[in-house]
Write a protein that holds these residues in place. Structure first.
Motif, short mmCIF file in Angstrom:
data_model
loop_
_atom_site.label_atom_id
_atom_site.label_comp_id
_atom_site.label_asym_id
_atom_site.label_seq_id
_atom_site.Cartn_x
_atom_site.Cartn_y
_atom_site.Cartn_z
N UNK A 319 -83.93 9.23 22.95
CA UNK A 319 -82.60 9.54 22.42
C UNK A 319 -81.54 8.82 23.24
N UNK A 320 -80.65 8.11 22.56
CA UNK A 320 -79.58 7.38 23.24
C UNK A 320 -78.27 8.15 23.13
N UNK A 321 -77.32 7.75 23.95
CA UNK A 321 -75.98 8.32 23.91
C UNK A 321 -75.03 7.25 23.38
N UNK A 322 -74.43 7.52 22.23
CA UNK A 322 -73.48 6.58 21.59
C UNK A 322 -74.10 5.19 21.40
N UNK A 323 -75.40 5.17 21.05
CA UNK A 323 -76.07 3.91 20.74
C UNK A 323 -76.31 2.99 21.92
N UNK A 324 -76.22 3.52 23.14
CA UNK A 324 -76.36 2.69 24.34
C UNK A 324 -77.83 2.50 24.69
N UNK A 325 -78.43 1.40 24.20
CA UNK A 325 -79.84 1.13 24.50
C UNK A 325 -80.01 0.43 25.85
N UNK A 326 -78.88 0.14 26.53
CA UNK A 326 -78.96 -0.52 27.84
C UNK A 326 -78.93 0.49 28.98
N UNK A 327 -78.99 1.79 28.67
CA UNK A 327 -79.00 2.82 29.72
C UNK A 327 -80.33 2.78 30.47
N UNK A 328 -80.42 3.58 31.52
CA UNK A 328 -81.55 3.51 32.45
C UNK A 328 -82.90 3.81 31.78
N UNK A 338 -94.21 -2.27 22.98
CA UNK A 338 -94.44 -3.54 22.29
C UNK A 338 -93.42 -3.79 21.19
N UNK A 339 -92.27 -3.18 21.31
CA UNK A 339 -91.22 -3.34 20.30
C UNK A 339 -90.49 -2.04 20.10
N UNK A 340 -89.39 -2.09 19.36
CA UNK A 340 -88.63 -0.87 19.13
C UNK A 340 -88.04 -0.85 17.72
N UNK A 341 -87.91 0.35 17.19
CA UNK A 341 -87.22 0.58 15.92
C UNK A 341 -85.92 1.29 16.27
N UNK A 342 -84.81 0.59 16.09
CA UNK A 342 -83.51 1.13 16.49
C UNK A 342 -82.81 1.72 15.28
N UNK A 343 -82.52 3.00 15.34
CA UNK A 343 -81.81 3.69 14.26
C UNK A 343 -80.34 3.80 14.62
N UNK A 344 -79.49 3.34 13.73
CA UNK A 344 -78.06 3.22 14.01
C UNK A 344 -77.28 4.33 13.31
N UNK A 345 -76.40 4.97 14.04
CA UNK A 345 -75.62 6.08 13.49
C UNK A 345 -74.74 5.64 12.32
N UNK A 346 -74.09 4.47 12.44
CA UNK A 346 -73.19 4.00 11.38
C UNK A 346 -73.94 3.82 10.06
N UNK A 347 -75.15 3.27 10.15
CA UNK A 347 -75.95 3.10 8.93
C UNK A 347 -76.36 4.46 8.36
N UNK A 348 -76.72 5.37 9.25
CA UNK A 348 -77.15 6.69 8.83
C UNK A 348 -76.04 7.42 8.07
N UNK A 349 -74.84 7.38 8.64
CA UNK A 349 -73.73 8.11 8.03
C UNK A 349 -73.17 7.41 6.79
#
Length: 514
Positions: A319-328, A338-349
């Motif tokens: 779980x990210x905070x405000x879409x920040x995938x660069x957090x620790x 081996x990869x990631x599926x990024x779910x975006x709040x803007x697209x969701x809403x």
């Protein structure tokens, strides 16, 4: 004479007696206890990760080995554990029950049933911590794990033995993607394990009901370390569930395991580490926080044929905070997987479900295992989608757009609509291939984006009735044998369905001959 022999025997025993405590059970004593941590003295030979038992029957696991005492984390309530109580070594590493008997059950992090269906009579146990398979014990990912979700199977395919991260803000559909993937394994001989870490108990209950409603519990284990559980159980749950998955993997079966979510496990481990007086590092996490997740996720993979050919596919959730995938923690897990599926709040809403950001989502190995037919028809899909997003942002600043740009925007909007999908609505791989073929080969060029989902529904019905040979080819051979037959089928569908729909919508009410 008999007395002499008895005395002789006693003298012999005394002569051979060697001082020591090897045959005596070591009993430790609690020197302090609090916040789920017990300090125990008298355990000079105890091992890291070993199970111990408190006088009230509670189980603990040794974590800190220090000169004066050892730090033990307590699983469950510690209200009745007090300073001065005795602690007994169990002389075995922390372990959980495994095997077929666990399927269909809801258990806690220690493998104990919490579903009210009675005891689990397990005969097999595995240690929660185990060494990951070596390089020579693995093989490359070469078989697809189909999710039934168009946007994943086409854009970010997953292979059996892969570790694909699902990442995004709270309430963006991460758990729904994971559950849909479990539902799609029905009849595919894949054992599934869902690990709930720090979720509400009501959420887990609803999730189990969903699995039962779709007859998915028969091949699934649900492990729950709820928000009200001790931090020690939140920390242990992913390792315990992985041990259960390994039991299937090493007997040659395919396993899907979902960790929901590892952010909460990291927080629980930080809490335990601080209570154990380990030095804090960045954001108060301990120095081995990367190792916490790497030693867990490295246990997933595809075993070599010599080791049975089993696989364990991991879908960790962060779980990210405000879409920040660069957090620790996100960057830690991204570098392990081996990869990631990024779910975006803007697209969701904005109603794009699943809300997958095609630009930031990637599968580093799944393409090697992707169905050849899907790989062929979806080759340009990601580029088309990226071009559309860029043009969409640009077109907001101007109203005069040339015909080519308008055509690209319309095709992009059509692509977005094609990739939309409702929760628990799963599409077979062969139907996905035909739909995306129709999209990329311009059979949908005259379809308004608002009518795409109607077109899709009608297409499935038509293909199911008239295209069984093509479906069977894709299902069994993995690719489209006769593209001319598929072209003819789609052209016929357009003439029959699309033509009628356009005709009924015409101003004169006369169906178009098309």
């Amino acid at each position: 004479m008999s007395e002499f022999k008895a005395i002789q025997r006693i003298q012999e025993v005394l002569h051979n007696f060697e001082p020591g405590v090897s045959k005596l059970e070591k009993i430790g004593t609690i020197t302090s206890v609090g916040d789920g941590i017990a300090r125990v003295s008298g355990f000079e030979e105890v091992r890291y990760g070993e199970m111990v038992q408190f006088s009230n029957g509670a189980i603990g696991m040794v974590q800190n080995l220090e000169s004066e005492d050892v730090g033990v984390i307590i699983f469950g309530s510690y209200a009745s554990i007090h300073e001065g109580d005795s602690v007994r070594r169990m002389h075995r590493m922390m372990e959980v029950p495994v095997g077929e008997v666990m399927l269909g059950r809801v258990v806690d992090a220690l493998g104990r049933p919490i579903d009210g269906k009675g005891e689990i009579h397990a005969t097999q146990y595995r240690p929660v911590e185990a060494e990951a398979p070596g390089i020579m014990d693995r093989q490359t990912v070469n078989e697809p794990l189909q999710t039934g979700i168009k946007a994943i199977d086409a854009l970010v395919p997953i292979g059996k033995g892969q570790r694909e991260l699902i990442i995004g803000d709270r309430k963006t559909g991460k758990t729904t993607l994971a559950i849909d993937t479990i539902l799609n394994q029905k009849g595919k001989n894949v054992r599934c394990i869902y690990v709930s870490i720090g979720q509400k108990e009501s959420t887990v209950k609803n999730l189990v009901k969903t699995l039962e409603r779709h007859d998915a519990m028969d091949y699934t284990i649900v492990m729950s370390a709820s928000a009200s559980s001790a931090s020690s159980l939140l920390y242990l749950a992913p390792y315990a569930a992985t041990a259960m998955g390994e039991a299937f993997m090493y007997q040659g079966d395919d396993v899907l395991i979902i960790y929901d979510d590892l952010s909460k496990q990291a927080v629980a481990y930080r809490e335990l580490s601080l209570l154990l007086k380990r030095p804090p590092g960045r954001e108060a996490y301990p120095g081995d926080i990367f190792y916490l997740h790497s030693r867990l996720l490295e246990r997933s993979g595809k075993l070599s044929d010599e080791r049975g050919g089993g696989s364990m596919t991991a879908l960790p959730i962060i779980e990210t905070q405000a879409g920040d995938i660069s957090a620790y923690i996100p960057t830690n897990v991204i570098s392990i997987t081996d990869g990631q599926i990024f779910l975006e709040s803007d697209l969701f809403f904005s109603g794009v479900l699943p809300a997958i950001n095609a630009g930031l989502s990637v599968s580093r190995v799944g393409g090697s295992a992707q169905l050849p037919a899907m790989k062929k028809v979806s080759g340009t899909l990601r580029i088309d989608l990226a071009s559309y997003r860029e043009l969409e942002a640009f077109s907001q600043f101007g109203s005069d757009l040339d015909e080519t740009t308008q055509r690209t925007l319309t095709q992009g909007a059509r692509t977005v609509e094609v990739l939309k999908q409702g929760a628990h609505v799963l599409i077979p791989q062969e139907m996905q291939v035909i739909l995306i073929y129709a999209l990329t080969h311009q059979f949908m060029a005259d379809v308004d984006p608002s009518q795409v989902q109607v077109y899709e529904r009608d297409l499935y019905n038509y293909v199911d009735q008239w295209g069984q040979d093509i479906l069977q080819d894709i299902r069994t051979k993995g690719h489209i044998e006769d593209t001319a037959a598929l072209d003819s089928l789609l052209a016929s569908f357009n003439q029959t369905y699309l033509g009628q729909r356009q005709g009924t919508e015409g101003s004169d009410g006369i169906p178009s001959s098309n």
